[in-house]
Design an enzyme around this catalytic site. Structure first.
Site, PDB file in Angstrom:
ATOM      1  NE  ARG A   1     -12.342   1.858   9.022  1.00  0.00           N
ATOM      2  CZ  ARG A   1     -12.909   2.130  10.139  1.00  0.00           C
ATOM      3  NH1 ARG A   1     -13.274   3.372  10.386  1.00  0.00           N
ATOM      4  NH2 ARG A   1     -12.794   1.447  11.098  1.00  0.00           N
TER       5      ARG A   1
ATOM      6  CG  ASP B   1     -22.961   9.766  14.232  1.00  0.00           C
ATOM      7  OD1 ASP B   1     -23.109   8.984  15.021  1.00  0.00           O
ATOM      8  OD2 ASP B   1     -21.792  10.085  13.486  1.00  0.00           O
TER       9      ASP B   1
END
Ligand SMILES: C[S@@+](CC[C@H](N)C(=O)[O-])C[C@H]1O[C@@H](n2cnc3c(N)ncnc32)[C@H](O)[C@@H]1O
Length: 283
Positions: free
Chosen positions: A43, A152
């Site tokens: 990632r 978030d």
């Protein structure tokens, strides 16, 4: 010395993995056992290369510098978090809410203006599902109003949620009638739909790190908190700390919804289970 750069792929050494995973767990609660190393490596690879760096050591030296903490830490969190979500995920929760709980709650607690928090809202499917479920409920109970907070840790997902634009495959399981009511088709791309503005406007967004000591929100103010499939990434102690904070933000009789594989078992919290993974404040 073995090169950390192979065929354009930057390999992560164990020491760098330790440094990064310790930081992520301490600051964001997310557990990163060694089994996650290759996931992390892949990632972050593009990011490391885009900065012109050829090792994770130099990348982390930069990331943990004052400049790196300002410029890159948000991007790194965007890459590390797992944001899997869906419209009407764990649909039993929304059925219970509108068919069973709300009529009773409105009467018993005399609440007609609900405040709901979707904590760990990802790309918006959860709060928009709540908008749809509550709007459908309001057809039969027009006296009910509601406000929704969605939060978030990742700014990227908050931006996606705020825009409310989804590809067709994301909305394929929403009944056609609801799709017509709540979404509009893009004029330029047949594969895109967007939540209609009057429904997008129902949601306020905030970046909240659930690891923070306090959330900048009023206490005992929320009727419901949805925190589903978020705590699963935290260890048990951190989960309990976060859940205790949630309890402080819920009103008497309010509900906490967790994800299907999460539970409060073994924790001493002022909550009683009313459905699988649904808990009501007892104090
Ligand atoms: C798998 S998604 C769950 C989305 C949605 N609640 C659902 O059930 O479909 C988990 C979300 O939790 C967020 N998250 C992880 N750690 C967090 C933290 N420390 N504070 C706030 N959000 C966090 C991630 O960014 C991600 O969007």
């Amino acid at each position: 010395m073995e090169s950390s750069y192979e065929y354009g792929f930057v390999k992560m050494d164990d020491e760098s993995f330790d440094r990064l995973s310790t930081f992520v767990t301490r600051e964001y609660g997310i557990k990163l056992p060694i089994s996650k190393k290759s996931m992390l490596e892949s990632r972050l690879n593009k990011k490391v290369k885009s900065l012109g760096l050829d090792s994770y050591k130099t990348f982390l030296d930069y990331l943990f510098s004052k400049e790196g903490m300002q410029a890159e830490v948000f991007n790194v969190i965007d890459l590390i978090t797992t944001n899997k979500t869906d419209f009407f995920r764990e649909a039993a929760h929304f059925q219970f809410l509108t068919q069973d709980f709300l009529p009773r709650y409105q009467q018993e607690y005399n609440r007609n203006a609900l405040k709901i928090w979707s904590a760990g809202c990802s790309t918006g499917e959860e709060p928009y599902t709540l908008v749809m479920a509550l709007e459908e409920y309001r057809r039969r109970h027009p006296e009910l109003t509601y406000s929704l907070l969605a939060s978030d840790i990742s700014l990227r997902v908050i931006q996606t949620a705020f825009q409310g634009i989804y590809t067709m495959d994301r909305v394929e399981n929403i009944p056609m009638e609801m799709k017509r009511t709540y979404f509009m088709r893009s004029k330029t791309d047949a594969d895109l739909v967007r939540v209609k503005p009057q429904y997008r406007n129902k949601i306020q967004y905030k970046r909240i790190n659930l690891m923070d000591d306090q959330y900048s929100l009023s206490r005992e103010d929320y009727d419901m908190i949805f925190c589903r499939n978020v705590l699963i990434y935290f260890d048990k102690q951190v989960q309990e700390r976060v859940l205790r904070k949630f309890c402080g933000h819920l009103r008497r009789g309010g509900l906490l919804f967790l994800g299907h594989s999460e539970s409060i078992m073994g924790m001493s919290l002022p909550l009683k289970q009313v459905r699988p993974t649904v808990y009501q404040v007892t104090t």
